[in-house]
Write a protein that holds these residues in place. Structure first.
Motif, PDB file in Angstrom:
ATOM      1  N   GLN A 248     -20.743 -15.535 -38.207  1.00  0.00           N
ATOM      2  CA  GLN A 248     -22.025 -15.489 -38.917  1.00  0.00           C
ATOM      3  C   GLN A 248     -23.191 -15.135 -38.000  1.00  0.00           C
ATOM      4  O   GLN A 248     -24.259 -14.776 -38.491  1.00  0.00           O
ATOM      5  N   GLY A 249     -23.006 -15.252 -36.707  1.00  0.00           N
ATOM      6  CA  GLY A 249     -24.100 -14.931 -35.795  1.00  0.00           C
ATOM      7  C   GLY A 249     -23.758 -15.320 -34.380  1.00  0.00           C
ATOM      8  O   GLY A 249     -22.684 -15.851 -34.094  1.00  0.00           O
ATOM      9  N   GLY A 250     -24.699 -15.031 -33.476  1.00  0.00           N
ATOM     10  CA  GLY A 250     -24.483 -15.385 -32.087  1.00  0.00           C
ATOM     11  C   GLY A 250     -25.662 -14.997 -31.228  1.00  0.00           C
ATOM     12  O   GLY A 250     -26.550 -14.239 -31.649  1.00  0.00           O
ATOM     13  N   ASP A 251     -25.690 -15.514 -29.999  1.00  0.00           N
ATOM     14  CA  ASP A 251     -26.702 -15.132 -29.032  1.00  0.00           C
ATOM     15  C   ASP A 251     -26.159 -15.320 -27.636  1.00  0.00           C
ATOM     16  O   ASP A 251     -25.149 -16.011 -27.423  1.00  0.00           O
ATOM     17  N   LEU A 252     -26.807 -14.700 -26.686  1.00  0.00           N
ATOM     18  CA  LEU A 252     -26.369 -14.681 -25.296  1.00  0.00           C
ATOM     19  C   LEU A 252     -27.596 -14.873 -24.414  1.00  0.00           C
ATOM     20  O   LEU A 252     -28.597 -14.171 -24.570  1.00  0.00           O
ATOM     21  N   THR A 253     -27.551 -15.837 -23.482  1.00  0.00           N
ATOM     22  CA  THR A 253     -28.654 -16.071 -22.553  1.00  0.00           C
ATOM     23  C   THR A 253     -28.085 -16.224 -21.149  1.00  0.00           C
ATOM     24  O   THR A 253     -26.879 -16.396 -20.969  1.00  0.00           O
ATOM     25  N   TYR A 254     -28.961 -16.167 -20.145  1.00  0.00           N
ATOM     26  CA  TYR A 254     -28.492 -16.290 -18.765  1.00  0.00           C
ATOM     27  C   TYR A 254     -29.519 -17.041 -17.928  1.00  0.00           C
ATOM     28  O   TYR A 254     -30.723 -17.027 -18.203  1.00  0.00           O
ATOM     29  N   ASN A 255     -28.993 -17.721 -16.879  1.00  0.00           N
ATOM     30  CA  ASN A 255     -29.830 -18.413 -15.908  1.00  0.00           C
ATOM     31  C   ASN A 255     -29.457 -17.946 -14.516  1.00  0.00           C
ATOM     32  O   ASN A 255     -28.270 -17.930 -14.148  1.00  0.00           O
ATOM     33  N   CYS A 256     -30.449 -17.551 -13.732  1.00  0.00           N
ATOM     34  CA  CYS A 256     -30.219 -17.168 -12.341  1.00  0.00           C
ATOM     35  C   CYS A 256     -30.304 -18.439 -11.507  1.00  0.00           C
ATOM     36  O   CYS A 256     -31.386 -19.010 -11.330  1.00  0.00           O
ATOM     37  N   ILE A 257     -29.142 -18.900 -10.980  1.00  0.00           N
ATOM     38  CA  ILE A 257     -29.132 -20.172 -10.255  1.00  0.00           C
ATOM     39  C   ILE A 257     -29.296 -19.971  -8.753  1.00  0.00           C
ATOM     40  O   ILE A 257     -29.611 -20.918  -8.027  1.00  0.00           O
ATOM     41  N   SER A 258     -29.073 -18.737  -8.270  1.00  0.00           N
ATOM     42  CA  SER A 258     -29.335 -18.355  -6.881  1.00  0.00           C
ATOM     43  C   SER A 258     -29.323 -16.834  -6.843  1.00  0.00           C
ATOM     44  O   SER A 258     -28.899 -16.195  -7.815  1.00  0.00           O
ATOM     45  N   PRO A 259     -29.789 -16.200  -5.776  1.00  0.00           N
ATOM     46  CA  PRO A 259     -29.831 -14.736  -5.763  1.00  0.00           C
ATOM     47  C   PRO A 259     -28.483 -14.117  -6.127  1.00  0.00           C
ATOM     48  O   PRO A 259     -27.461 -14.417  -5.514  1.00  0.00           O
ATOM     49  N   ASN A 260     -28.513 -13.288  -7.187  1.00  0.00           N
ATOM     50  CA  ASN A 260     -27.347 -12.534  -7.654  1.00  0.00           C
ATOM     51  C   ASN A 260     -26.245 -13.411  -8.220  1.00  0.00           C
ATOM     52  O   ASN A 260     -25.097 -12.970  -8.347  1.00  0.00           O
ATOM     53  N   VAL A 261     -26.586 -14.634  -8.607  1.00  0.00           N
ATOM     54  CA  VAL A 261     -25.615 -15.537  -9.227  1.00  0.00           C
ATOM     55  C   VAL A 261     -26.210 -16.040 -10.543  1.00  0.00           C
ATOM     56  O   VAL A 261     -27.319 -16.590 -10.565  1.00  0.00           O
ATOM     57  N   TYR A 262     -25.447 -15.863 -11.626  1.00  0.00           N
ATOM     58  CA  TYR A 262     -25.939 -16.200 -12.959  1.00  0.00           C
ATOM     59  C   TYR A 262     -24.922 -17.076 -13.688  1.00  0.00           C
ATOM     60  O   TYR A 262     -23.703 -16.924 -13.501  1.00  0.00           O
ATOM     61  N   ILE A 263     -25.429 -17.979 -14.506  1.00  0.00           N
ATOM     62  CA  ILE A 263     -24.608 -18.649 -15.510  1.00  0.00           C
ATOM     63  C   ILE A 263     -24.992 -18.043 -16.849  1.00  0.00           C
ATOM     64  O   ILE A 263     -26.165 -18.099 -17.265  1.00  0.00           O
ATOM     65  N   VAL A 264     -24.009 -17.426 -17.525  1.00  0.00           N
ATOM     66  CA  VAL A 264     -24.244 -16.771 -18.811  1.00  0.00           C
ATOM     67  C   VAL A 264     -23.673 -17.668 -19.905  1.00  0.00           C
ATOM     68  O   VAL A 264     -22.524 -18.137 -19.791  1.00  0.00           O
ATOM     69  N   THR A 265     -24.464 -17.907 -20.929  1.00  0.00           N
ATOM     70  CA  THR A 265     -24.067 -18.773 -22.040  1.00  0.00           C
ATOM     71  C   THR A 265     -24.026 -17.971 -23.327  1.00  0.00           C
ATOM     72  O   THR A 265     -24.999 -17.290 -23.670  1.00  0.00           O
TER      73      THR A 265
END
Length: 763
Positions: free
Chosen positions: A29-46
């Motif tokens: 039915q839907g969705g979304d994608l976000t990201y957090n930069c936790i250190s240079p060139n390192v991301y947690i994608v949700t």
């Protein structure tokens, strides 16, 4: 008159699909994608995915693609499911919120995350895209097929190719208050917040975009089966008093045509009517004495505020009794949030995220949504309520904002939720909520912006949910709180510029235009405000002659008395001891010299020390120290003067008169005064002469008449006896006997004429 058609009847009359078997594979039915930069060139994608409870079971896996179009073909990273499934709660406890294949429409939220460490090839690119793609969507009313659902997040790594500047950016984060798969009420205005939290101070903008099945692959939109042409009328399904009587309906007249095909910016039938406002549109009505009746304006509109992310629309189509799998009451809406950052004076897009949503239209059984009220704060707080959702507050001021919520449905109770992440971002904020979970809820938000917050906007989402059965009513209002500069100290009387005369003094006083208390966390109650004062002379001001006493420099008000003409500036800095807010007031004082009248005289005729009666003489003024044009002039009395407001008038008094001249500077009314006496000779015409050579009245002698005056003498029968073209006071009656005679005296150049009689007596 066009036939009135109730909106409900019109919509039910639309062609309804028959029942069909469930297609369990179509469950996204839907969705979304976000990201957090936790250190240079390192991301947690949700990634968050929302499944339809009536469809197939939720996936427990998800794949994330990391790539850069035109730079890197990318790689796929498995994502990890976080926690369990979260079931939506759009219904009241009495009916429950089950997630079953045969129950009421509902959803489940599934969360996945992945740790992404960029490799050298990815770091070499200017930007990256994180994306997921799953099959398949629910059948719905506005887009074709049961295609893939594609979610995407964009991150810019550097502003330009080969730039040494690198961005380490985290995306905006969606508020937990937002319901991702909302049930909205047919015929009622819906306010839905897409407002996202941005913790890095970047600017956000919101836009409606097309649903996509893959990167840069929009899905086609279906034709709009609901046709509402201009001139169509319909009744308010929830009429306001006094229109609740079916014989007297509350009618709206459509002002524009609905788009024939759904679009990203008009994704569902939505007709906006301000039923609470006045009726403004004339409609033909043969039963009216005037032939027309005023009704309400109805306009097809589906709006998204690009700054706040607030959607406002009114679901205007509902198909009762249809199988949920047919999707007749489901509409896909996709919003992209663009993130901008100022780099070297220019705005650069540093990222975007999208939310793919499914709005489900239901008949809410008369449940009315709450309309909050924000009363205007007291005038001392200098806050302004610009509209129902825009509030202007000032720096260096603790502004209390009251939010009042009451449910229009008797018996319903409200739960009010503020986005605490946004509240925490507000400067020196403090929030308290009273009576949450009751029919009337009150919230009090204190905010104390500081000078560095001038121009900032804070978008505060507030979600109001009632406990109506079976479908709970939910609305999200987004309040835009705009900060403006507060000059909390002002000159008493408002005069920052003033002009003085040399020798005068003036008081420089200030008035504090703010409350006497401030609320600065961690305190929970307002604290007494105190201020310090510091006076200083401005640059270019002569300290020796400014008339400023340094011993008074820490006082709130001072008195100054400059001792030389010139321009002076006196600066006061007011500091709040609690907040550290500083305000500076600058007083500009111009000191004018006093006028000096060197000389003032009457310009008599040569050899004369008076003017003859009826004659004139100029008055001449000599000033000692300034341009005459910079002054004004006033003569008193004004009688006998050609103009009592000029510097050098012509004096023509009929008797000796003393005049006083007042010279004033135009700016400060600095004055000087001086007097002059204009002497006037007597006016005399004889009425008897005694030509006996005794030295008294021997001749016809006049005074006060101009030279070169003619004289004619007549006897009683009008016979001209004597005529002089330039009479010299010499006529002594020679050759004329005693008796009464008449004269005509005429001044030269068409001057005055005098007529009269005189007697000649010799005894």
């Amino acid at each position: 008159m066009k036939t009135k058609i109730k909106l409900m009847a019109l919509l039910v009359a639309c062609v309804l699909f028959g029942l069909s078997s469930r297609v369990l594979a179509t469950h996204f039915q839907g969705g979304d994608l976000t990201y957090n930069c936790i250190s240079p060139n390192v991301y947690i994608v949700t990634a968050k995915v929302y499944r339809d409870c009536t469809g197939a079971a939720a996936y427990t896996y998800n794949d994330l693609k990391v790539w850069s179009p035109g730079c890197n073909t990318g790689r796929v990273i498995p994502m990890t499911m976080q926690g369990g499934l979260i079931t939506g709660t759009p219904y009241c406890p009495a009916v429950g919120n089950p997630c079953t294949t045969s129950g009421r429409p509902n959803y489940q939220e599934v969360t996945f995350t992945a740790l992404v460490v960029l490799n050298a090839a990815e770091i070499a690119c200017n930007d990256l895209i994180f994306s997921t793609r799953n099959s398949a969507r629910n059948t719905n009313e506005n887009i074709t097929g049961q295609d893939y659902i594609y979610t995407e997040a964009f991150v810019k790594l550097r502003p330009t190719v080969n730039s040494q500047v690198q961005f380490y950016n985290s995306s905006p984060q969606f508020s937990g208050n937002n319901i991702p798969i909302p049930i909205v009420c047919f015929g009622q205005q819906t306010r839905f917040s897409l407002n996202a939290n941005e913790l890095e101070g970047d600017s956000l903008s919101y836009e409606l975009i097309a649903a996509q099945s893959n990167y840069n692959t929009p899905i086609a939109y279906k034709p709009n089966p609901l046709v509402l042409n201009p001139g169509t009328t319909f009744n308010n399904p929830n009429p306001k008093s006094p229109y609740s009587n079916p014989l007297r309906p509350q009618v709206a007249l459509v002002q524009g045509a609905m788009p024939p095909v759904f679009t990203p910016t008009y994704p569902m039938p939505s007709v906006t009517v301000n039923w609470n406002g006045p009726a403004t549109v004339p409609m033909q009505d043969p039963n009216s004495p005037t032939g027309t009746t005023l009704v309400w304006a109805a306009t097809p509109a589906f709006s998204l505020n690009p700054l706040s992310g607030e959607l406002i629309f009114t679901p205007s189509a509902y198909y009762p009794g249809t199988d949920p799998d047919l999707g007749r009451n489901k509409y896909v809406v996709v919003v992209q949030i663009n993130e901008f950052r100022k780099v070297n004076g220019s705005m650069v897009k540093v990222g975007h995220v999208r939310r793919d949503m499914l709005f489900i239209v239901e008949d809410c059984s008369g449940n009315q949504t709450t309309q909050p009220d924000v009363p205007a704060p007291a005038p001392i707080f200098n806050a302004t309520i610009k509209s129902d959702t825009i509030i202007e507050v000032q720096t260096c001021n603790s502004t209390p904002l009251r939010f009042l919520f009451s449910d229009p449905n008797p018996g319903d109770k409200l739960t009010v939720t503020f986005d605490t992440k946004v509240v925490d971002q507000m400067p020196n904020s403090h929030l308290s909520i009273r009576n949450n979970g009751s029919a009337v809820v009150e919230a009090l938000l204190y905010i104390t912006p500081e000078p560095q917050h001038v121009g900032r906007d804070y978008y505060l989402p507030v979600t109001i949910t009632d406990d109506h059965c079976p479908i709970k009513g939910t609305a999200t209002y987004i309040y835009r709180i705009h900060v403006v500069e507060n000059n909390f100290a002002e000159p008493d009387g408002g005069l920052k510029q003033r002009t003085l005369c040399l020798g005068d003094q003036t008081d420089l006083k200030v008035v504090l235009l703010r409350p006497d208390s401030l609320l600065i966390p961690p305190a929970t109650k307002p604290q007494k405000a105190s201020y310090t004062y510091q006076w200083r002379l401005g640059a270019g001001s002569d300290p020796l002659h400014a008339g400023f006493d340094p011993n008074t420099s820490n006082q709130k008000d001072i008195t100054i008395k400059p001792t030389l003409p010139g321009n002076y500036r006196y600066n006061l800095m007011v500091t709040s001891a609690i907040s550290g807010c500083v305000d500076t007031i600058s007083f500009a004082v111009k000191v004018q010299p006093l006028p000096v009248i060197n000389d003032l005289q009457v310009l008599y005729a040569r050899g004369q020390e008076e003017i003859r009666f009826g004659r004139s003489a100029p008055l001449q003024v000599s000033l000692g120290n300034a341009d005459p044009a910079t002054y004004t002039y006033s003569w008193s009395p004004g009688t006998g003067l050609s103009d009592s407001t000029v510097m050098n008038p012509i004096a023509s008094p009929l008797k000796t008169t003393t005049y006083k001249l007042t010279v004033s500077s135009k700016e400060a009314n600095c004055k000087a005064e001086r007097e002059v006496t204009v002497k006037v000779g007597p006016f005399f015409l004889p009425n008897i002469i005694t030509p006996n050579n005794d030295g008294s009245n021997d001749a016809f002698v006049y005074k006060g008449i101009q030279p070169n005056t003619s004289l004619k003498i007549y006897n009683r029968w009008g016979v001209l006896l004597k005529a002089y073209s330039n009479y010299d006071n010499s006529f002594n009656g020679q050759g004329i006997s005693d008796g009464t005679y008449y004269y005509v005296i005429k001044e030269p150049n068409n001057g005055k004429t005098y007529k009269g009689w005189f007697e000649i007596v010799r005894d």
